[in-house]
Write a protein that holds these residues in place. Sequence first.
Motif, PDB file in Angstrom:
ATOM      1  N   ALA A 137       0.860  -1.170   0.107  1.00 27.22           N
ATOM      2  CA  ALA A 137      -0.060  -0.049   0.346  1.00 27.22           C
ATOM      3  C   ALA A 137       0.674   1.192   0.084  1.00 27.22           C
ATOM      4  N   LEU A 138       0.802   2.035  -0.888  1.00 32.93           N
ATOM      5  CA  LEU A 138       1.683   3.070  -1.095  1.00 32.93           C
ATOM      6  C   LEU A 138       0.855   4.447  -1.027  1.00 32.93           C
ATOM      7  N   TYR A 139       1.479   5.570  -0.411  1.00 35.18           N
ATOM      8  CA  TYR A 139       0.831   6.734   0.023  1.00 35.18           C
ATOM      9  C   TYR A 139       1.745   7.725  -0.062  1.00 35.18           C
ATOM     10  N   GLU A 140       1.779   8.709  -0.792  1.00 41.12           N
ATOM     11  CA  GLU A 140       2.743   9.836  -0.904  1.00 41.12           C
ATOM     12  C   GLU A 140       2.335  10.993   0.126  1.00 41.12           C
ATOM     13  N   LEU A 141       3.359  11.351   1.121  1.00 40.90           N
ATOM     14  CA  LEU A 141       3.180  11.999   2.051  1.00 40.90           C
ATOM     15  C   LEU A 141       3.618  13.491   1.811  1.00 40.90           C
ATOM     16  N   ALA A 142       2.965  14.615   1.976  1.00 45.69           N
ATOM     17  CA  ALA A 142       3.385  15.585   1.707  1.00 45.69           C
ATOM     18  C   ALA A 142       3.555  16.323   3.024  1.00 45.69           C
ATOM     19  N   GLY A 143       4.668  16.828   3.167  1.00 41.27           N
ATOM     20  CA  GLY A 143       5.250  17.886   4.283  1.00 41.27           C
ATOM     21  C   GLY A 143       6.240  17.077   5.225  1.00 41.27           C
ATOM     22  N   PRO A 144       6.690  17.646   6.332  1.00 45.27           N
ATOM     23  CA  PRO A 144       7.709  17.242   7.085  1.00 45.27           C
ATOM     24  C   PRO A 144       7.550  15.720   7.525  1.00 45.27           C
ATOM     25  N   TYR A 145       8.944  15.243   7.849  1.00 47.60           N
ATOM     26  CA  TYR A 145       9.259  13.920   8.372  1.00 47.60           C
ATOM     27  C   TYR A 145       8.432  13.686   9.501  1.00 47.60           C
ATOM     28  N   THR A 146       8.242  14.789  10.403  1.00 47.48           N
ATOM     29  CA  THR A 146       7.602  14.156  11.654  1.00 47.48           C
ATOM     30  C   THR A 146       6.032  13.950  11.444  1.00 47.48           C
ATOM     31  N   ARG A 147       5.626  13.966  10.398  1.00 53.58           N
ATOM     32  CA  ARG A 147       4.162  13.140  10.197  1.00 53.58           C
ATOM     33  C   ARG A 147       4.233  11.574   9.689  1.00 53.58           C
ATOM     34  N   ILE A 148       5.539  11.067   9.540  1.00 61.67           N
ATOM     35  CA  ILE A 148       5.504   9.999   8.754  1.00 61.67           C
ATOM     36  C   ILE A 148       4.907   8.669   9.879  1.00 61.67           C
ATOM     37  N   ASN A 149       5.172   8.720  11.115  1.00 63.04           N
ATOM     38  CA  ASN A 149       4.678   7.855  11.862  1.00 63.04           C
ATOM     39  C   ASN A 149       3.255   7.884  12.050  1.00 63.04           C
ATOM     40  N   THR A 150       2.547   9.309  12.097  1.00 62.56           N
ATOM     41  CA  THR A 150       1.120   9.212  12.204  1.00 62.56           C
ATOM     42  C   THR A 150       0.597   8.766  11.075  1.00 62.56           C
ATOM     43  N   ALA A 151       1.040   9.147   9.689  1.00 67.40           N
ATOM     44  CA  ALA A 151       0.728   8.730   8.379  1.00 67.40           C
ATOM     45  C   ALA A 151       0.469   7.252   8.369  1.00 67.40           C
ATOM     46  N   PHE A 152       1.585   6.503   8.732  1.00 70.26           N
ATOM     47  CA  PHE A 152       1.484   5.119   8.763  1.00 70.26           C
ATOM     48  C   PHE A 152       0.392   4.704   9.615  1.00 70.26           C
ATOM     49  N   ASP A 153       0.370   5.167  10.722  1.00 69.76           N
ATOM     50  CA  ASP A 153      -0.955   4.798  11.579  1.00 69.76           C
ATOM     51  C   ASP A 153      -2.194   4.904  11.008  1.00 69.76           C
ATOM     52  N   ALA A 154      -2.424   6.170  10.214  1.00 76.23           N
ATOM     53  CA  ALA A 154      -3.657   6.382   9.478  1.00 76.23           C
ATOM     54  C   ALA A 154      -3.520   5.258   8.411  1.00 76.23           C
ATOM     55  N   ILE A 155      -2.822   4.737   7.821  1.00 72.81           N
ATOM     56  CA  ILE A 155      -3.022   4.002   6.702  1.00 72.81           C
ATOM     57  C   ILE A 155      -3.701   2.394   7.138  1.00 72.81           C
ATOM     58  N   HIS A 156      -3.159   2.253   8.298  1.00 73.97           N
ATOM     59  CA  HIS A 156      -3.562   0.941   9.095  1.00 73.97           C
ATOM     60  C   HIS A 156      -5.011   1.334   9.670  1.00 73.97           C
ATOM     61  N   SER A 157      -5.208   2.281  10.034  1.00 76.15           N
ATOM     62  CA  SER A 157      -6.523   2.435  10.898  1.00 76.15           C
ATOM     63  C   SER A 157      -7.521   2.954   9.763  1.00 76.15           C
ATOM     64  N   HIS A 158      -7.273   3.661   8.911  1.00 70.06           N
ATOM     65  CA  HIS A 158      -8.395   4.468   8.097  1.00 70.06           C
ATOM     66  C   HIS A 158      -8.419   3.534   6.761  1.00 70.06           C
ATOM     67  N   TRP A 159      -7.516   3.220   6.012  1.00 65.07           N
ATOM     68  CA  TRP A 159      -7.312   2.651   4.815  1.00 65.07           C
ATOM     69  C   TRP A 159      -7.728   1.074   4.972  1.00 65.07           C
ATOM     70  N   MET A 160      -6.681   0.545   5.765  1.00 61.47           N
ATOM     71  CA  MET A 160      -6.797  -0.934   5.733  1.00 61.47           C
ATOM     72  C   MET A 160      -8.011  -1.702   5.854  1.00 61.47           C
ATOM     73  N   PRO A 161      -8.953  -1.138   6.990  1.00 64.08           N
ATOM     74  CA  PRO A 161      -9.957  -1.994   7.394  1.00 64.08           C
ATOM     75  C   PRO A 161     -11.071  -2.207   6.115  1.00 64.08           C
ATOM     76  N   GLY A 162     -11.200  -1.262   5.179  1.00 60.88           N
ATOM     77  CA  GLY A 162     -12.033  -1.555   4.162  1.00 60.88           C
ATOM     78  C   GLY A 162     -11.560  -1.711   2.823  1.00 60.88           C
ATOM     79  N   SER A 163     -10.098  -1.747   2.875  1.00 59.70           N
ATOM     80  CA  SER A 163      -9.338  -2.263   1.632  1.00 59.70           C
ATOM     81  C   SER A 163      -9.473  -3.824   0.827  1.00 59.70           C
TER      82      SER A 163
END
Length: 282
Positions: free
Chosen positions: A217-243
Motif C-alpha cells: 500500500a503506497l501513500y505519498e506524504l506531503a510535508g515534514p518527516y515528523t508526520r511519517i509515523n502518524t501517516a503510517f498509523d492512518a494507513i492501518h486505521s483508516h485505509w486498511m479495514p475497508g481495503s
Amino acid sequence: MPSRSTDQDYRARVARVVAAIVADPLAEHRLEDLAALAHFSPFHFHRVYTSVVGESVSATIRRVRLARAASLLAQGGESITQIGQAVGYDSPQAFSRAFGHFAGQSPRAFQQRLQEGVEPAPGREDDAGAPRVRVVELPARQVLAMRHAGPVATIPHTWRRMEQRFGERPMADWLGLSVGEPDEADGFAYYVGLAPREGDVQDATLEMLQVPGGTWALYELAGPYTRINTAFDAIHSHWMPGSGYEPDQRLALERYLNSPRDAAPADLRTELLVPIRPAARP
C-alpha cells in the motif's frame, strides 16, 4: 575525538535519557536529574547529549510531546484544546504555534489532512489531486543498511551517522525500513538503508538486507518527516479495514523523493509503503 568504545558508551548512556523522556514526556525532566541518569555532570551531559542526538535536551522533550499530540490528533475523540493541555500547553494559541513549527501546519489542518488524505479506496485521488493510497507491486531488492540502536526518538541520529559515510548519494538511493510497532520494543527494528554500489565497504555497523518483493500500500506524504509515523498509523486505521487487504510481515519502507537540503519542510515528499496481502476470508 572519543574512542569507539567511549562513543558507544556515551550513546548507551544518552539512550537511557531519551527512553526516560519518551516513557513520560510530561514529567519535569530537570537537566540535573537527566544528567545523573546518564552519570554525567550537568555541563558535560548537555554537550554530550547535543553531540549524540543532534539537538538539545529541551528540543527533544518538546519534539516528543508534540509527537504525542500528533498521535492524539490522529486518534480523535478529544478537542484540540484538550490535546494541547494534555501535552503541556496552557493555551490553544501556544499549542498551535508549537505544533505548526513541528508539523508544518496547524493542529486542525493536520487532523483534517489525515481524515481526508487517507481513504479506504486504493488508487483514487480527490478532486484537488491529493494523493491517495495505491496498491503497487515491487520486486525484491538488496539494501545496504545500518540498524538503529536505541529509542525511536533517536532514529534521526542513525540517519546522520549513515549520511556521514554516504552523504554524496542522491536522495533517490535512500530508504527507511522498519518492521514491528514502534511503541513495542520487542520485535521492532528500524534501518537506514540505501541502494548498494560496487565498492561499498561493509563493516560491523552495516549489513546487506534482502527485501522481498510483493504487494504494498503506497501513500505519498506531503510535508515534514515528523508526520511519517502518524501517516503510517492512518494507513492501518483508516485505509486498511475497508481495503480487502491485511498487513504482511515484511519491511515497511520510506522512499524519499526530495531532500530537506533542497526543499522546505512543507514541500518534502515521501512515499510510505506498507506491505500487504489479500485479507483472509472469514
